[in-house]
Design a protein around this motif. Structure first.
Motif, PDB file in Angstrom:
ATOM      1  N   SER A 160       0.398  -1.294  -0.143  1.00 28.72           N
ATOM      2  CA  SER A 160      -0.068  -0.418  -0.240  1.00 28.72           C
ATOM      3  C   SER A 160       0.840   0.508  -0.505  1.00 28.72           C
ATOM      4  O   SER A 160       0.492   2.713   0.066  1.00 28.72           O
ATOM      5  CB  SER A 160      -0.752  -0.083   1.346  1.00 28.72           C
ATOM      6  N   VAL A 161       1.485   1.115  -0.298  1.00 24.20           N
ATOM      7  CA  VAL A 161       3.257   2.482   0.532  1.00 24.20           C
ATOM      8  C   VAL A 161       3.930   2.604  -1.071  1.00 24.20           C
ATOM      9  O   VAL A 161       4.342   1.700  -1.248  1.00 24.20           O
ATOM     10  CB  VAL A 161       3.592   2.287   1.722  1.00 24.20           C
ATOM     11  N   GLN A 162       4.168   3.289  -1.893  1.00 21.95           N
ATOM     12  CA  GLN A 162       4.985   4.244  -2.147  1.00 21.95           C
ATOM     13  C   GLN A 162       6.349   3.342  -1.583  1.00 21.95           C
ATOM     14  O   GLN A 162       7.010   3.981  -0.646  1.00 21.95           O
ATOM     15  CB  GLN A 162       5.061   5.127  -2.934  1.00 21.95           C
ATOM     16  N   THR A 163       7.147   3.376  -2.800  1.00 22.49           N
ATOM     17  CA  THR A 163       8.867   2.852  -1.996  1.00 22.49           C
ATOM     18  C   THR A 163       9.466   3.911  -2.096  1.00 22.49           C
ATOM     19  O   THR A 163       9.118   4.571  -2.849  1.00 22.49           O
ATOM     20  CB  THR A 163       9.364   1.777  -3.016  1.00 22.49           C
ATOM     21  N   ILE A 164      10.792   4.391  -1.115  1.00 22.68           N
ATOM     22  CA  ILE A 164      11.971   4.992  -1.022  1.00 22.68           C
ATOM     23  C   ILE A 164      12.732   4.972  -2.157  1.00 22.68           C
ATOM     24  O   ILE A 164      14.189   3.741  -2.125  1.00 22.68           O
ATOM     25  CB  ILE A 164      12.056   5.482   0.173  1.00 22.68           C
ATOM     26  N   ASP A 165      12.997   5.386  -3.355  1.00 25.83           N
ATOM     27  CA  ASP A 165      13.570   4.954  -4.629  1.00 25.83           C
ATOM     28  C   ASP A 165      15.370   5.569  -3.995  1.00 25.83           C
ATOM     29  O   ASP A 165      15.894   6.868  -4.103  1.00 25.83           O
ATOM     30  CB  ASP A 165      13.407   5.568  -6.213  1.00 25.83           C
ATOM     31  N   VAL A 166      16.436   5.033  -3.545  1.00 31.80           N
ATOM     32  CA  VAL A 166      17.609   5.516  -3.369  1.00 31.80           C
ATOM     33  C   VAL A 166      18.603   4.956  -4.102  1.00 31.80           C
ATOM     34  O   VAL A 166      18.312   4.528  -5.713  1.00 31.80           O
ATOM     35  CB  VAL A 166      17.713   4.677  -2.159  1.00 31.80           C
TER      36      VAL A 166
ATOM     37  N   VAL B   9      36.152  13.290  16.274  1.00 34.48           N
ATOM     38  CA  VAL B   9      34.178  13.423  16.232  1.00 34.48           C
ATOM     39  C   VAL B   9      34.201  12.090  15.384  1.00 34.48           C
ATOM     40  O   VAL B   9      32.586  11.821  15.037  1.00 34.48           O
ATOM     41  CB  VAL B   9      33.585  14.854  15.670  1.00 34.48           C
ATOM     42  N   ASN B  10      34.397  11.510  14.577  1.00 37.08           N
ATOM     43  CA  ASN B  10      34.215  10.596  13.691  1.00 37.08           C
ATOM     44  C   ASN B  10      33.220   9.016  13.829  1.00 37.08           C
ATOM     45  O   ASN B  10      31.838   9.014  13.582  1.00 37.08           O
ATOM     46  CB  ASN B  10      34.738   9.546  12.959  1.00 37.08           C
ATOM     47  N   PRO B  11      33.625   8.807  14.962  1.00 38.35           N
ATOM     48  CA  PRO B  11      33.174   7.715  15.941  1.00 38.35           C
ATOM     49  C   PRO B  11      31.174   8.758  16.402  1.00 38.35           C
ATOM     50  O   PRO B  11      30.396   7.937  15.885  1.00 38.35           O
ATOM     51  CB  PRO B  11      33.773   7.599  17.052  1.00 38.35           C
ATOM     52  N   TYR B  12      31.356   9.274  16.614  1.00 35.56           N
ATOM     53  CA  TYR B  12      30.022  10.312  16.978  1.00 35.56           C
ATOM     54  C   TYR B  12      29.235   9.815  15.673  1.00 35.56           C
ATOM     55  O   TYR B  12      27.765  10.441  15.225  1.00 35.56           O
ATOM     56  CB  TYR B  12      30.032  11.551  17.103  1.00 35.56           C
ATOM     57  N   LEU B  13      29.557  10.657  13.858  1.00 37.77           N
ATOM     58  CA  LEU B  13      28.839  10.712  13.121  1.00 37.77           C
ATOM     59  C   LEU B  13      28.879   9.376  12.271  1.00 37.77           C
ATOM     60  O   LEU B  13      27.769   9.078  10.845  1.00 37.77           O
ATOM     61  CB  LEU B  13      29.798  11.744  12.076  1.00 37.77           C
ATOM     62  N   ARG B  14      29.662   7.876  12.945  1.00 42.84           N
ATOM     63  CA  ARG B  14      29.369   6.928  11.834  1.00 42.84           C
ATOM     64  C   ARG B  14      28.260   6.227  12.295  1.00 42.84           C
ATOM     65  O   ARG B  14      27.639   6.051  10.453  1.00 42.84           O
ATOM     66  CB  ARG B  14      29.581   5.788  13.234  1.00 42.84           C
ATOM     67  N   PRO B  15      27.139   6.283  12.916  1.00 48.79           N
ATOM     68  CA  PRO B  15      26.127   6.097  12.705  1.00 48.79           C
ATOM     69  C   PRO B  15      24.868   6.569  11.434  1.00 48.79           C
ATOM     70  O   PRO B  15      24.565   6.002  10.231  1.00 48.79           O
ATOM     71  CB  PRO B  15      24.600   5.818  13.815  1.00 48.79           C
ATOM     72  N   LEU B  16      25.790   7.547  10.953  1.00 46.87           N
ATOM     73  CA  LEU B  16      24.732   8.270   9.604  1.00 46.87           C
ATOM     74  C   LEU B  16      25.820   7.411   8.220  1.00 46.87           C
ATOM     75  O   LEU B  16      25.387   7.837   7.381  1.00 46.87           O
ATOM     76  CB  LEU B  16      25.645   9.834   9.800  1.00 46.87           C
TER      77      LEU B  16
ATOM     78  N   ALA C 119      25.559   3.996   3.475  1.00 46.22           N
ATOM     79  CA  ALA C 119      26.450   3.184   3.318  1.00 46.22           C
ATOM     80  C   ALA C 119      24.829   1.705   2.504  1.00 46.22           C
ATOM     81  O   ALA C 119      25.528   1.013   2.071  1.00 46.22           O
ATOM     82  CB  ALA C 119      27.165   1.892   4.173  1.00 46.22           C
ATOM     83  N   ASP C 120      23.979   1.637   3.789  1.00 45.81           N
ATOM     84  CA  ASP C 120      23.003   0.757   3.479  1.00 45.81           C
ATOM     85  C   ASP C 120      22.425   1.654   1.480  1.00 45.81           C
ATOM     86  O   ASP C 120      21.777   0.299   0.733  1.00 45.81           O
ATOM     87  CB  ASP C 120      22.253   1.031   4.048  1.00 45.81           C
ATOM     88  N   MET C 121      22.294   2.787   1.497  1.00 42.46           N
ATOM     89  CA  MET C 121      21.963   2.585  -0.093  1.00 42.46           C
ATOM     90  C   MET C 121      22.484   3.794  -0.668  1.00 42.46           C
ATOM     91  O   MET C 121      21.720   4.127  -1.863  1.00 42.46           O
ATOM     92  CB  MET C 121      20.534   4.246   0.364  1.00 42.46           C
ATOM     93  N   MET C 122      23.533   3.260  -0.993  1.00 39.12           N
ATOM     94  CA  MET C 122      24.869   4.173  -2.005  1.00 39.12           C
ATOM     95  C   MET C 122      26.224   3.263  -1.851  1.00 39.12           C
ATOM     96  O   MET C 122      26.237   2.478  -0.765  1.00 39.12           O
ATOM     97  CB  MET C 122      25.443   5.146  -1.468  1.00 39.12           C
ATOM     98  N   ASP C 123      26.611   2.701  -3.293  1.00 36.57           N
ATOM     99  CA  ASP C 123      27.339   2.238  -3.646  1.00 36.57           C
ATOM    100  C   ASP C 123      28.498   3.323  -3.106  1.00 36.57           C
ATOM    101  O   ASP C 123      28.533   4.201  -2.737  1.00 36.57           O
ATOM    102  CB  ASP C 123      27.521   1.838  -4.967  1.00 36.57           C
ATOM    103  N   VAL C 124      29.718   2.108  -2.278  1.00 41.57           N
ATOM    104  CA  VAL C 124      31.099   3.321  -2.055  1.00 41.57           C
ATOM    105  C   VAL C 124      31.271   4.373  -3.057  1.00 41.57           C
ATOM    106  O   VAL C 124      31.939   5.380  -2.284  1.00 41.57           O
ATOM    107  CB  VAL C 124      32.395   2.200  -1.479  1.00 41.57           C
TER     108      VAL C 124
END
Length: 329
Positions: free
Chosen positions: A112-118, A199-206, A211-216
């Motif tokens: 029922s829900v439109q997909t999000i195209d990444v 600061v990189n450890p704080y930004l790692r989740p972003l 990485a799940d939605m784009m190639d390297v």
């Protein structure tokens, strides 16, 4: 009073407030099969009933379902899957019931829900719960959205997916991802490396969400060209962000002053999503969270929306929901 009559009485009391337009039935082979399917004190049936808001009547080897067509069809599919487990194993665990319900509701959402195209080829992101659907709709309709909810509900992940979708379709020109670098137990000064390494450890989740939605290759290209920018919140001061999809993650760790500074960076043709969990504030004792404060100040302003996710929207490992429950005691 026997079990079947008890079920009928309870459901009639709670769910016969409106006329029922659609019915369907499931045929059960014997009472033993029915007893396993229903669960102790009808627990399994109640879970299905509450998940899909249907009316259930068990009588003479038949389980009748009544309600809205889509809800009846979904609940029947769940019960048939559970019945397969009962007939194959002679038992039915509560975990099986809960997971089957989750799977069925996710499938309904996908239809029922439109997909999000990444950007990742063959990857499409879909909201998996009703709360997530409302969150996505809020992002589409408003320029500033606050999403508040516990860990594992997809607050950041879905915001990043929407940002990439906007960028891919050229609805906005760039993405800015920010997080407060709040020191939770370990001082930044004690960490090795230059300021970027600190600061990189704080930004790692972003980075992980990207990485799940784009190639390297795409990530590197977009970061180098500043089409995607990931930075600590402190680096936002003095900037005006135009034509951008801006995400502030872990916003419960912003002070009131920091939240005001961030929100006033909003430029023309920009969209902002602020995410956070107000039960996990790491600020110093006595310091008011800017996210909690924003709820009071901004709740009734036009074009600002607050989306609230709950334990029901947790989509990580099933234990996460149990953990959240345990810490609420």
């Amino acid at each position: 009073m026997n079990q079947k009559v008890k079920i009928q009485r309870d459901i009639n009391k709670e769910y016969l407030q409106e006329p029922l337009a659609y019915q369907n039935t499931i045929v059960l082979e014997n009472d033993a099969e029915a007893s396993i399917l229903y669960g102790s004190h009808d627990r399994h049936l109640r879970l299905v009933r509450d998940a899909f808001q249907v009316h259930l009547v068990a009588r003479h080897g038949l389980l009748k379902l009544e309600g809205k067509k889509e809800q009846v069809d979904a609940s029947k599919e769940v019960l048939l899957r559970l019945l397969e487990i009962v007939r194959a194993t002679g038992r039915l665990d509560l975990e099986d019931v809960e997971q089957t319900i989750i799977d069925a509701k996710s499938e309904v959402m996908e239809e029922s829900v439109q997909t999000i195209d990444v950007f990742q080829k063959g990857i499409f992101i879909r909201p998996k719960t009703e709360g997530q659907v409302r969150y996505i709709e809020a992002i589409k309709k408003n320029d500033l959205v606050f999403c508040i909810g516990p860990a594992g509900t997809g607050k950041t992940y879905l915001a990043v997916a929407m940002a990439l979708s906007f960028l891919k379709r050229e609805r906005l020109g760039r993405i800015v991802l920010a997080r407060p670098a709040v020191e939770a137990g370990e001082k930044l000064g004690y960490l090795p490396g230059d300021i970027k390494a600190k600061v990189n450890p704080y930004l790692r989740p972003l980075y992980d969400a990207l990485a799940d939605m784009m190639d390297v290759g795409h990530i590197k290209k977009y970061l180098e060209s500043d089409l995607i920018e990931i930075l600590p919140l402190a680096y936002m001061r003095g900037r005006t962000l135009n034509d951008a999809f801006i995400i502030l993650d872990e916003a419960q760790n912003c002070t009131i002053k920091q939240m005001k500074t961030f929100l006033t960076r909003l430029g023309t043709k920009a969209k902002v999503v602020v995410t956070g969990d107000i039960t996990q504030v790491d600020l110093s004792a006595g310091e008011m969270s800017g996210l909690i404060d924003a709820q009071e100040r901004l709740m009734n302003i036009n074009n600002i929306s607050f989306a609230y996710l709950t334990k029901a929207d947790i989509i990580r490992h099933r234990l996460v929901q149990d953990i959240v429950d345990a810490y609420e005691l």
